[in-house]
Design a protein around this motif. Sequence first.
Motif, PDB file in Angstrom:
ATOM      1  N   ASP A 252      -1.801   5.952  -6.336  1.00 42.61           N
ATOM      2  CA  ASP A 252      -3.186   5.908  -5.867  1.00 42.61           C
ATOM      3  C   ASP A 252      -3.232   6.465  -4.446  1.00 42.61           C
ATOM      4  OD1 ASP A 252      -4.154   4.570  -8.178  1.00 42.61           O
ATOM      5  OD2 ASP A 252      -3.337   2.700  -7.400  1.00 42.61           O
ATOM      6  N   ALA A 253      -2.743   7.657  -4.304  1.00 44.58           N
ATOM      7  CA  ALA A 253      -2.418   8.220  -3.000  1.00 44.58           C
ATOM      8  C   ALA A 253      -3.479   8.049  -1.931  1.00 44.58           C
ATOM      9  CB  ALA A 253      -2.055   9.690  -3.144  1.00 44.58           C
ATOM     10  N   GLU A 254      -4.660   8.565  -2.144  1.00 44.76           N
ATOM     11  CA  GLU A 254      -5.632   8.599  -1.053  1.00 44.76           C
ATOM     12  C   GLU A 254      -6.123   7.217  -0.657  1.00 44.76           C
ATOM     13  OE1 GLU A 254      -9.802  10.732   0.211  1.00 44.76           O
ATOM     14  OE2 GLU A 254      -8.754  11.419  -1.569  1.00 44.76           O
ATOM     15  N   GLU A 255      -6.577   6.428  -1.618  1.00 44.72           N
ATOM     16  CA  GLU A 255      -7.152   5.124  -1.273  1.00 44.72           C
ATOM     17  C   GLU A 255      -6.103   4.168  -0.711  1.00 44.72           C
ATOM     18  OE1 GLU A 255     -10.194   1.702  -2.877  1.00 44.72           O
ATOM     19  OE2 GLU A 255      -9.410   3.144  -4.308  1.00 44.72           O
TER      20      GLU A 255
ATOM     21  N   ALA B  99       0.778   4.178  -2.778  1.00 43.15           N
ATOM     22  CA  ALA B  99       0.335   5.521  -2.384  1.00 43.15           C
ATOM     23  C   ALA B  99       0.958   6.604  -3.255  1.00 43.15           C
ATOM     24  CB  ALA B  99       0.644   5.763  -0.910  1.00 43.15           C
TER      25      ALA B  99
ATOM     26  N   CYS C 281       0.840  -1.216   0.000  1.00 40.33           N
ATOM     27  CA  CYS C 281       0.000   0.000   0.000  1.00 40.33           C
ATOM     28  C   CYS C 281       0.864   1.250   0.000  1.00 40.33           C
ATOM     29  CB  CYS C 281      -0.918   0.017   1.220  1.00 40.33           C
ATOM     30  SG  CYS C 281      -2.196  -1.247   1.186  1.00 40.33           S
TER      31      CYS C 281
ATOM     32  N   SER D  44      -3.316   4.885   0.745  1.00 32.66           N
ATOM     33  CA  SER D  44      -2.908   5.388   2.055  1.00 32.66           C
ATOM     34  C   SER D  44      -3.944   5.052   3.124  1.00 32.66           C
ATOM     35  CB  SER D  44      -2.692   6.897   1.968  1.00 32.66           C
ATOM     36  OG  SER D  44      -2.254   7.400   3.195  1.00 32.66           O
ATOM     37  N   ASN D  45      -5.215   5.185   2.769  1.00 31.60           N
ATOM     38  CA  ASN D  45      -6.291   4.835   3.710  1.00 31.60           C
ATOM     39  C   ASN D  45      -6.265   3.355   4.062  1.00 31.60           C
ATOM     40  OD1 ASN D  45      -7.205   7.463   3.790  1.00 31.60           O
ATOM     41  ND2 ASN D  45      -8.833   7.130   2.291  1.00 31.60           N
TER      42      ASN D  45
ATOM     43  N   THR E 255      -3.393   2.615   6.424  1.00 30.16           N
ATOM     44  CA  THR E 255      -3.723   3.034   7.790  1.00 30.16           C
ATOM     45  C   THR E 255      -4.703   2.066   8.438  1.00 30.16           C
ATOM     46  OG1 THR E 255      -3.310   5.338   7.228  1.00 30.16           O
ATOM     47  CG2 THR E 255      -4.661   4.931   9.180  1.00 30.16           C
TER      48      THR E 255
END
Length: 133
Positions: A76-79, A73, A69, A81-82, A85
């Motif tokens: 596909d930075a936001e997804e 990131a 992931c 990264s989510n 986390t």
Amino acid sequence: IIDVMTAPSDSLQRWTIATLRMLAENDWPTAKSILEQGGVFMLCSLLSSQDNDVVGQVLATLSTSILSCQRAAVTDAEEASNVMTLIVDSIAESDGLSNATPIIETKSGDSVVVALDLLEVISGFPSAAASLR
């Protein structure tokens, strides 16, 4: 494939976990799938296994899923990264970090190295840091 991790055979558990790790290695949506299907909690429960190879495979799979992931990131930075986390949060919520500490203290060889690698990977996340206190 997630359900097979609870098979009574250590050998089957090892192969299943190793397969998940290979699938997640360069495909962060697989890591997301593992998370969504409860795989992170199941993996963390296997950290108490008496089989060092099972423990090593679990630690490597958790670490690989997070790193997959992390690499994704970039694009596909936001997804991604989510998802990363959420994986770390799931490890913390399932006491996976607490289970990793005795591995460092009592096991030997590769399991210790992989446990330390996992702790290094997740040490920057607030939920992980809080669960280590």
